[in-house]
Scaffold this active site. Structure first.
Site, PDB file in Angstrom:
ATOM      1  N   GLU A 287       0.722  -1.125  -0.092  1.00 51.93           N
ATOM      2  CA  GLU A 287       0.066  -0.004   0.121  1.00 51.93           C
ATOM      3  C   GLU A 287       0.935   1.261  -0.153  1.00 51.93           C
ATOM      4  O   GLU A 287       1.903   1.240   0.490  1.00 51.93           O
ATOM      5  CB  GLU A 287      -0.889   0.182   1.286  1.00 51.93           C
ATOM      6  CG  GLU A 287      -2.065  -0.997   1.099  1.00 51.93           C
ATOM      7  CD  GLU A 287      -2.860  -1.200   2.607  1.00 51.93           C
ATOM      8  OE1 GLU A 287      -2.404  -0.346   3.600  1.00 51.93           O
ATOM      9  OE2 GLU A 287      -3.611  -2.056   2.720  1.00 51.93           O
ATOM     10  N   LYS A 289       2.413   4.544   1.577  1.00 51.06           N
ATOM     11  CA  LYS A 289       2.610   4.898   2.938  1.00 51.06           C
ATOM     12  C   LYS A 289       2.151   6.538   2.806  1.00 51.06           C
ATOM     13  O   LYS A 289       2.978   7.329   2.390  1.00 51.06           O
ATOM     14  CB  LYS A 289       4.186   4.681   3.270  1.00 51.06           C
ATOM     15  CG  LYS A 289       3.876   5.282   4.791  1.00 51.06           C
ATOM     16  CD  LYS A 289       5.087   4.938   5.483  1.00 51.06           C
ATOM     17  CE  LYS A 289       5.334   4.717   6.953  1.00 51.06           C
ATOM     18  NZ  LYS A 289       5.072   6.156   7.723  1.00 51.06           N
ATOM     19  N   ARG A 294      -2.454   9.412  11.972  1.00 54.09           N
ATOM     20  CA  ARG A 294      -3.144   8.276  12.069  1.00 54.09           C
ATOM     21  C   ARG A 294      -4.477   8.598  12.917  1.00 54.09           C
ATOM     22  O   ARG A 294      -4.501   9.324  13.817  1.00 54.09           O
ATOM     23  CB  ARG A 294      -2.494   7.251  12.909  1.00 54.09           C
ATOM     24  CG  ARG A 294      -2.917   5.889  12.593  1.00 54.09           C
ATOM     25  CD  ARG A 294      -1.879   4.793  12.755  1.00 54.09           C
ATOM     26  NE  ARG A 294      -2.738   3.385  12.756  1.00 54.09           N
ATOM     27  CZ  ARG A 294      -1.773   2.456  12.943  1.00 54.09           C
ATOM     28  NH1 ARG A 294      -0.477   2.488  13.147  1.00 54.09           N
ATOM     29  NH2 ARG A 294      -2.360   1.240  13.019  1.00 54.09           N
ATOM     30  N   ARG A 309      -3.473   8.684  17.348  1.00 49.06           N
ATOM     31  CA  ARG A 309      -2.297   7.579  17.783  1.00 49.06           C
ATOM     32  C   ARG A 309      -2.078   7.220  19.337  1.00 49.06           C
ATOM     33  O   ARG A 309      -1.863   6.413  19.797  1.00 49.06           O
ATOM     34  CB  ARG A 309      -1.021   7.606  17.129  1.00 49.06           C
ATOM     35  CG  ARG A 309      -0.263   6.629  17.002  1.00 49.06           C
ATOM     36  CD  ARG A 309       1.091   6.983  15.994  1.00 49.06           C
ATOM     37  NE  ARG A 309       2.012   5.995  16.130  1.00 49.06           N
ATOM     38  CZ  ARG A 309       3.128   5.796  15.186  1.00 49.06           C
ATOM     39  NH1 ARG A 309       2.910   6.344  13.975  1.00 49.06           N
ATOM     40  NH2 ARG A 309       3.873   5.177  15.500  1.00 49.06           N
ATOM     41  N   GLU A 339      -5.342   6.847   7.631  1.00 47.96           N
ATOM     42  CA  GLU A 339      -4.209   7.897   7.738  1.00 47.96           C
ATOM     43  C   GLU A 339      -5.076   9.042   6.990  1.00 47.96           C
ATOM     44  O   GLU A 339      -5.605   9.047   5.990  1.00 47.96           O
ATOM     45  CB  GLU A 339      -3.172   7.776   6.797  1.00 47.96           C
ATOM     46  CG  GLU A 339      -1.824   8.565   6.637  1.00 47.96           C
ATOM     47  CD  GLU A 339      -1.128   8.317   7.998  1.00 47.96           C
ATOM     48  OE1 GLU A 339      -1.204   7.557   9.125  1.00 47.96           O
ATOM     49  OE2 GLU A 339      -0.141   8.902   8.256  1.00 47.96           O
ATOM     50  N   ARG A 456       4.219  -3.947  17.911  1.00 39.88           N
ATOM     51  CA  ARG A 456       5.069  -3.780  16.757  1.00 39.88           C
ATOM     52  C   ARG A 456       5.326  -4.996  16.194  1.00 39.88           C
ATOM     53  O   ARG A 456       6.565  -5.625  16.503  1.00 39.88           O
ATOM     54  CB  ARG A 456       5.966  -3.054  17.118  1.00 39.88           C
ATOM     55  CG  ARG A 456       6.744  -2.355  15.946  1.00 39.88           C
ATOM     56  CD  ARG A 456       7.894  -1.367  16.461  1.00 39.88           C
ATOM     57  NE  ARG A 456       7.622  -0.304  16.865  1.00 39.88           N
ATOM     58  CZ  ARG A 456       7.138   0.907  16.335  1.00 39.88           C
ATOM     59  NH1 ARG A 456       6.868   0.858  14.930  1.00 39.88           N
ATOM     60  NH2 ARG A 456       6.770   1.819  16.846  1.00 39.88           N
ATOM     61  N   LYS A 462       7.127  -1.050   6.984  1.00 41.71           N
ATOM     62  CA  LYS A 462       7.175   0.041   5.977  1.00 41.71           C
ATOM     63  C   LYS A 462       8.625   0.225   5.088  1.00 41.71           C
ATOM     64  O   LYS A 462       9.693  -0.311   5.823  1.00 41.71           O
ATOM     65  CB  LYS A 462       7.054   1.229   6.799  1.00 41.71           C
ATOM     66  CG  LYS A 462       8.222   1.392   8.048  1.00 41.71           C
ATOM     67  CD  LYS A 462       7.636   2.432   9.003  1.00 41.71           C
ATOM     68  CE  LYS A 462       8.448   2.284  10.378  1.00 41.71           C
ATOM     69  NZ  LYS A 462       8.284   3.059  11.501  1.00 41.71           N
TER      70      LYS A 462
END
Ligand code: AMP
Length: 603
Positions: A287, A289, A294, A309, A339, A456, A462
Site C-alpha cells: 500500500e 504509505k 493516524r 495515535r 491515515e 509492533r 514500512k
C-alpha cells in the site's frame, strides 16, 4: 458484561489515602532499577489500595491526571514551576534556577528547598491524594486574566502543605517527568502479582521471582490476558475492576467495543523489498504509505468519534471527517484505521503532514481551518463491523470487508491504494509510483495476519527511502537533566551557505550517543570535546565555536521556519564524529535544497 466507556469515565473523589504513602512508593520505585523489585513494590501497594482509590492511583502511578483520550494538559512550563517554588519557599528565583541548572531536576530542587524551611511541619495537616489530585486537575481549565497567578496559587497551596518528599513528586507530576521507571509492562505484571499471587503461587524472594515450572505457563497466560484486556480498554483501572469482580475469567469478556479506543497496531521497518517479503510473506499486500496522521474512527450509528495515535479524542477538530464517515460508510457500527492527509484546496496537491498538523490541537476556528486545510481520509484497515470484532480475521478478509463498507469519494474518503503481488519487480514499480506521487514510501502487509492491537509485530512493515547522511557542524549545545545534568546532550547543527560562507542552523540532535562508555561516542566524550569551545552561556544553553563536525542520519528534510536555513531534519540521529572534515566541506544549504527536492520523487 458492560464496561464503562470513555465517555462515562467518572472519578469519585472520596479518597482518603495520604499522599505521603504514594510519595514513599514513588521513592522506592525510583530507588531501584530492577524491574522485579519495582513490580514487587507496586503490587504490594496495589493490594493495599482501596477500591475507590484505584482509578486515581493508577493514573498517578503513570504520572497522569487524565485518562489517555482526554486532551487536557496541565500546561505548566518549567519556568512557571521555578516561580511557584520561589513564591512558596520565599527563596529567590536566581537561587532556584542555579540549583536547577546543577541538578537538572526541579523535583529535587523543591525537595531540597522545602527541607530547609524549618518552621513548617508544626501546623501542617497531612496532605491527601485527593487534594493533590483535585488541585492539579483544576489547572488546565484556568484561563484568561490572572490565570497564571491562579495556577501558582493552586500549586503552592499543595507545596506549602507538603513534606519535602511530597513536594518533589508533586513538582515532577506537574512537569510530567516522574522518573520512577514504570512502564506499561511493569504495571501489568504488578497487577498479576497483586491479584493472583496465591492462585499462581508466586513468591518474591531476594530480588527473584520464584514460580513453579507448571505455574509458569499459567502465569504467562494470565499476563497475556491482562495485556489483552488493557489493549482493548487502555485502562488498567478498568482491568482491575473486572478482576476484582470476576477474577481472570472476567477478562475474557472484555472485547473490542465501539467508542472505546483500542491501541493501534504498529509496524516494523524493512530495509528493502526483499526484506519486506521475508517478514510479511509472499504474496503480500502493498500500500502507499501516506504522510499524514493516524486516526482510529469509531462509528456507532450516527455518532462518530475520532482518536489519534495517542488515543486522544479529536472529534471536535475534524467535523468534515465525521460527515464523510456518516455519508460514505455503509454500516451501523464500525471501527476504522486510517491515515488522514492534507491537501491544498486550490491545487488539490497533497501536502506533507507538517502543514496540517496545527489542526490536531486547535479547538477554535475549526470551520475556517477545515476550509483552509482540508483533509482526505485514507482508510487502510477495519477492526469492527456491525457489532462484530474483526481483530482475528486475516487482513485479506478485512480488506474485502473494507471495500464493501466504504463508498469511495476522492478528496474526502478513500481506501489506501493497494496491490497484491509476490513479484519483486511489480512491488518495485508500485514503490516508485508511490514515491513519484510524493508519498513517504510503501507498506507491505501479511495477507493472513490478524490485527494485533498495541504491538509492533511484523504483520506489516514500512519501506522508506534511506536518505544519505549529512555532515554538519555543532554551533550550540544544551545541558541535560537528571542523571544527564553534567553533560551537554542536545546539539544544534548548522550547514553552510556556500555562496556567503555563513553557517545556517538546521536542527537539533540528541540521539545516537551513549550514556555509558563503550561502542560509539558517549555524551561524556562529546561534552569533553565541546566544553573548551564554549563561547557564551545562557542558562542551560551554550554557544559553541563551530569546529566539531558530525555525521547525522535522518528520515527526511522538511521546510521549517524554526531554523535559519529554512529547513529542519526529521528524526535526526548522530552517527559518527567527522573531526577530520574541515568546515568548508560540510554540507551546504544548496545540498540540502537538492536533497529536499529529490526525496519522495518531488523532482
Ligand atoms: P511510522 O510512523 O514511520 O512508524 O509508520 C507507520 C505509520 O504510517 C502508521 O502509524 C500510519 O500512521 C502511517 N501510514 C500511512 N499509510 C499507511 C498504510 N497504508 N497502512 C498503515 N499505516 C500507514
Amino acid at each position: 458484561m458492560l464496561l464503562p466507556t470513555n465517555l462515562k469515565y467518572n472519578l469519585k473523589l472520596d479518597n482518603n489515602m495520604l499522599y505521603k504513602k504514594l510519595a514513599t512508593l514513588y521513592e522506592k520505585l525510583e530507588g531501584t532499577s530492577k524491574r522485579l523489585e519495582k513490580t514487587y513494590y507496586l503490587s504490594e501497594f496495589l493490594k493495599k489500595t482501596e477500591k475507590s482509590d484505584i482509578e486515581k492511583i493508577i493514573l498517578l502511578i503513570q504520572g497522569r491526571l487524565f485518562p489517555p483520550w482526554d486532551t487536557k494538559e496541565l500546561g505548566i512550563a518549567a519556568n512557571l514551576m521555578v516561580k511557584t517554588i520561589s513564591i512558596s519557599t520565599g527563596i529567590s528565583l536566581k537561587k532556584i534556577k542555579e540549583e536547577w541548572k546543577n541538578t537538572g531536576d526541579l523535583g529535587n530542587v523543591a525537595q531540597n528547598k522545602f527541607s530547609k524551611k524549618k518552621q513548617q511541619s508544626l501546623f501542617k495537616k497531612p496532605l491527601k491524594v485527593n487534594k493533590v489530585f483535585s488541585n492539579l486537575r483544576k489547572l488546565p481549565d484556568i484561563e484568561g486574566k490572572g490565570a497564571q497567578d491562579k495556577k501558582i496559587q493552586y500549586i503552592s497551596e499543595l507545596l506549602i502543605q507538603a513534606e519535602p518528599l511530597e513536594a518533589k513528586y508533586i513538582v515532577r507530576t506537574i512537569l510530567s517527568d516522574l522518573r520512577i521507571g514504570i512502564g506499561q509492562g511493569t504495571l501489568r505484571d504488578a497487577i498479576a502479582w497483586a491479584y493472583f499471587k496465591e492462585e499462581l503461587n508466586l513468591k518474591y524472594k531476594d530480588g527473584e521471582l520464584e514460580i513453579d515450572k507448571e505455574e509458569r505457563e499459567k502465569y504467562n497466560d494470565y499476563l497475556e490476558k491482562i495485556q489483552h484486556a488493557y489493549n482493548m480498554t487502555n485502562e488498567f483501572s478498568v482491568v482491575i475492576k473486572v478482576i476484582e469482580k470476576q477474577g481472570i475469567k472476567g477478562l475474557d469478556d472484555i472485547r473490542l467495543r465501539v467508542k472505546t479506543p483500542v491501541k493501534m497496531m504498529l509496524f516494523q521497518k524493512a530495509e528493502n523489498i526483499d526484506d519486506a517479503f521475508e517478514t510479511v510473506g509472499r504474496p503480500a499486500a502493498f500500500e502507499y504509505k501516506y504522510d499524514g496522521f493516524r486516526i482510529q474512527a469509531h462509528k456507532d450509528d450516527k455518532e462518530v468519534i475520532l482518536f489519534t495515535r495517542r488515543l486522544e479524542d479529536v472529534t471536535r477538530q475534524f467535523p468534515e471527517i465525521v460527515k464523510y464517515i456518516n455519508e460514505y460508510v455503509n454500516a451501523k457500527s464500525a471501527i476504522f484505521d486510517c491515515e488522514v492527509v492534507g491537501y491544498d484546496p486550490q491545487t488539490g496537491n497533497y501536502l506533507p503532514f507538517q502543514s496540517i498538523s496545527q489542526r490536531i490541537k486547535r479547538k477554535y476556528d475549526v470551520k475556517k481551518l477545515s476550509k483552509e486545510y482540508p483533509v482526505e481520509v485514507n482508510v487502510f484497515d477495519i477492526l469492527f463491523l456491525d457489532g462484530i470484532s474483526l481483530l482475528k480475521e486475516p487482513f485479506k478478509k478485512r480488506r474485502e470487508l473494507l471495500e464493501k463498507t466504504i463508498q469511495e469519494k476522492p478528496k474526502q474518503i478513500v481506501l489506501a491504494k493497494q496491490i497484491i503481488t509476490g513479484d519483486k519487480d511489480e512491488a518495485q514499480e508500485f514503490y516508485s509510483e508511490s514515491l513519484k506521487r510524493g508519498e513517504e514510501g510503501m507498506m507491505a502487509k501479511n495477507l493472513s495476519a490478524e490485527y494485533k492491537a498495541g504491538s509492533r509485530v511484523g504483520y506489516g512493515v514500512k519501506v522508506k527511502p534511506v536518505m544519505e547522511p549529512l555532515d554538519l557542524v555543532i554551533v550550540k549545545a544544551e545541558y541535560g537533566e537528571g542523571k544527564r545534568s553534567g553533560w551537554l546532550t542536545s546539539y544544534t547543527l548548522a550547514c553552510r551557505d556556500s555562496s556567503t560562507g555563513t553557517l545556517l542552523e538546521i536542527g537539533k540532535v540528541s540521539t545516537g550517543l551513549k550514556e555509558l562508555k563503550g561502542n560509539g561516542v558517549s555524551f561524556q566524550q562529546m561534552t569533553n570535546l565541546l566544553k573548551p569551545l564554549i563561547t557564551k552561556s545562557s542558562g542551560k544553553i551554550v554557544k559553541i565555536k563551530p569546529e566539531i563536525v558530525i555525521e547525522v542520519n535522518y528520515e527526511e528534510i522538511q521546510k521549517s521556519p524554526t531554523y535559519s536555513s529554512g529547513y529542519a531534519l526529521r528524526f535526526p540521529r548522530f552517527s559518527r564524529l567527522r573531526q577530520e572534515k574541515p568546515l568548508d566541506e560540510i554540507n551546504s544549504l544548496q545540498d540540502i535544497k537538492k536533497l529536499y527536492k529529490i526525496q519522495r520523487g518531488r523532482l
